[in-house]
Design a protein around this motif. Structure first.
Motif, PDB file in Angstrom:
ATOM      1  N   LEU A  15       0.827  -1.214   0.000  1.00 50.74           N
ATOM      2  CA  LEU A  15       0.000   0.000   0.000  1.00 50.74           C
ATOM      3  C   LEU A  15       0.859   1.261   0.000  1.00 50.74           C
ATOM      4  O   LEU A  15       0.585   2.207  -0.747  1.00 50.74           O
ATOM      5  N   TRP A  18       2.651   1.774  -3.388  1.00 48.50           N
ATOM      6  CA  TRP A  18       1.660   2.087  -4.412  1.00 48.50           C
ATOM      7  C   TRP A  18       1.195   3.538  -4.286  1.00 48.50           C
ATOM      8  O   TRP A  18       1.318   4.327  -5.226  1.00 48.50           O
ATOM      9  N   ALA A  61      -1.656  -4.267  -5.900  1.00 51.73           N
ATOM     10  CA  ALA A  61      -3.049  -4.632  -5.640  1.00 51.73           C
ATOM     11  C   ALA A  61      -3.170  -6.132  -5.382  1.00 51.73           C
ATOM     12  O   ALA A  61      -3.907  -6.555  -4.478  1.00 51.73           O
ATOM     13  N   VAL A  64      -1.980  -6.789  -1.924  1.00 54.58           N
ATOM     14  CA  VAL A  64      -2.994  -6.322  -0.971  1.00 54.58           C
ATOM     15  C   VAL A  64      -4.138  -7.339  -0.874  1.00 54.58           C
ATOM     16  O   VAL A  64      -4.604  -7.650   0.230  1.00 54.58           O
ATOM     17  N   VAL A  65      -4.573  -7.867  -1.998  1.00 61.42           N
ATOM     18  CA  VAL A  65      -5.640  -8.880  -1.992  1.00 61.42           C
ATOM     19  C   VAL A  65      -5.192 -10.104  -1.199  1.00 61.42           C
ATOM     20  O   VAL A  65      -5.906 -10.581  -0.307  1.00 61.42           O
ATOM     21  N   SER A  68      -4.851  -9.301   2.493  1.00 62.99           N
ATOM     22  CA  SER A  68      -6.175  -9.091   3.088  1.00 62.99           C
ATOM     23  C   SER A  68      -6.853 -10.423   3.388  1.00 62.99           C
ATOM     24  O   SER A  68      -7.414 -10.617   4.475  1.00 62.99           O
ATOM     25  N   PRO A  81      -9.252  -3.689  -4.443  1.00 62.29           N
ATOM     26  CA  PRO A  81      -7.955  -3.781  -5.125  1.00 62.29           C
ATOM     27  C   PRO A  81      -7.977  -4.672  -6.370  1.00 62.29           C
ATOM     28  O   PRO A  81      -7.178  -4.456  -7.290  1.00 62.29           O
ATOM     29  N   LEU A  84      -9.099  -2.290  -8.991  1.00 63.71           N
ATOM     30  CA  LEU A  84      -8.018  -1.347  -9.286  1.00 63.71           C
ATOM     31  C   LEU A  84      -6.912  -2.005 -10.113  1.00 63.71           C
ATOM     32  O   LEU A  84      -6.365  -1.379 -11.028  1.00 63.71           O
ATOM     33  N   ALA A  85      -6.599  -3.256  -9.814  1.00 69.87           N
ATOM     34  CA  ALA A  85      -5.594  -3.973 -10.613  1.00 69.87           C
ATOM     35  C   ALA A  85      -6.055  -4.115 -12.055  1.00 69.87           C
ATOM     36  O   ALA A  85      -5.273  -3.926 -12.995  1.00 69.87           O
ATOM     37  N   SER A 137      -6.745   4.035  -3.995  1.00 72.53           N
ATOM     38  CA  SER A 137      -5.676   3.373  -3.234  1.00 72.53           C
ATOM     39  C   SER A 137      -5.432   4.086  -1.904  1.00 72.53           C
ATOM     40  O   SER A 137      -5.121   3.440  -0.899  1.00 72.53           O
ATOM     41  N   LEU A 140      -8.204   2.919   0.272  1.00 70.83           N
ATOM     42  CA  LEU A 140      -7.895   1.550   0.676  1.00 70.83           C
ATOM     43  C   LEU A 140      -6.870   1.529   1.809  1.00 70.83           C
ATOM     44  O   LEU A 140      -7.011   0.766   2.772  1.00 70.83           O
TER      45      LEU A 140
END
Length: 161
Positions: A15, A18, A61, A64-65, A68, A81, A84-85, A137, A140
């Protein structure tokens, strides 16, 4: 099993890099490039850097996925995310090449009105998507910070019981 500390570190590095890299490009690099370099050179530089940002944004992203999910988070905090990706990849695969292809005929000595209008529309779309991904982002990042804070306070309350 990967430790929670490693997962959290991966989440925050993804994060932070990014949000930071996209912000630095938007607010520092692109402004300076177009101030000190000829327009075509600045445009080439911006295009090359955007390519890197799109790919690394999609990679961040994905991290992050994964982080998460490993932290037990579900729903929109995982879905956002992914979206966003996909936007980063679509911009890289379809939009950026279109902008690059029309730019010489839109801004060069032999520019046509039609090419200039097409470039303006494509550039505006590219800029809009870039800023939307950047803003999302940041949201996020704040969302994960809030989730971590809630988790920390719940853990602290559990130790006092």
């Amino acid at each position: 099993m990967i430790s929670q500390a490693v997962v959290r570190t991966a989440l925050w590095l993804a994060l932070g890099s990014w949000v930071g890299s996209w912000g630095f490009f938007a607010f520092v690099v692109s402004r300076i490039a177009f101030q000190v370099l000829p327009g075509d050179v600045a445009g080439d530089l911006a295009g090359a850097l955007l390519s890197i940002l799109h790919v690394t944004g999609a990679a961040a992203a994905a991290i992050v996925v994964g982080a998460s999910i490993a932290l037990g988070r579900r729903g929109a905090v995982v879905g956002l995310p992914i979206v966003l990706a996909l936007v980063c990849l679509a911009s890289e695969i379809w939009l950026s090449p279109e902008v690059a292809a029309v730019r010489p005929s839109a801004l060069g000595a032999e520019s046509t009105m039609e090419a200039a209008q097409r470039f303006k529309r494509l550039h505006a779309l590219s800029l809009g998507l870039f800023m939307a991904v950047h803003l999302a982002s940041i949201i996020l990042l704040a969302w994960h910070a809030r989730l971590d804070a809630l988790m920390s306070s719940s853990a602290a309350e559990g130790t006092h019981s």
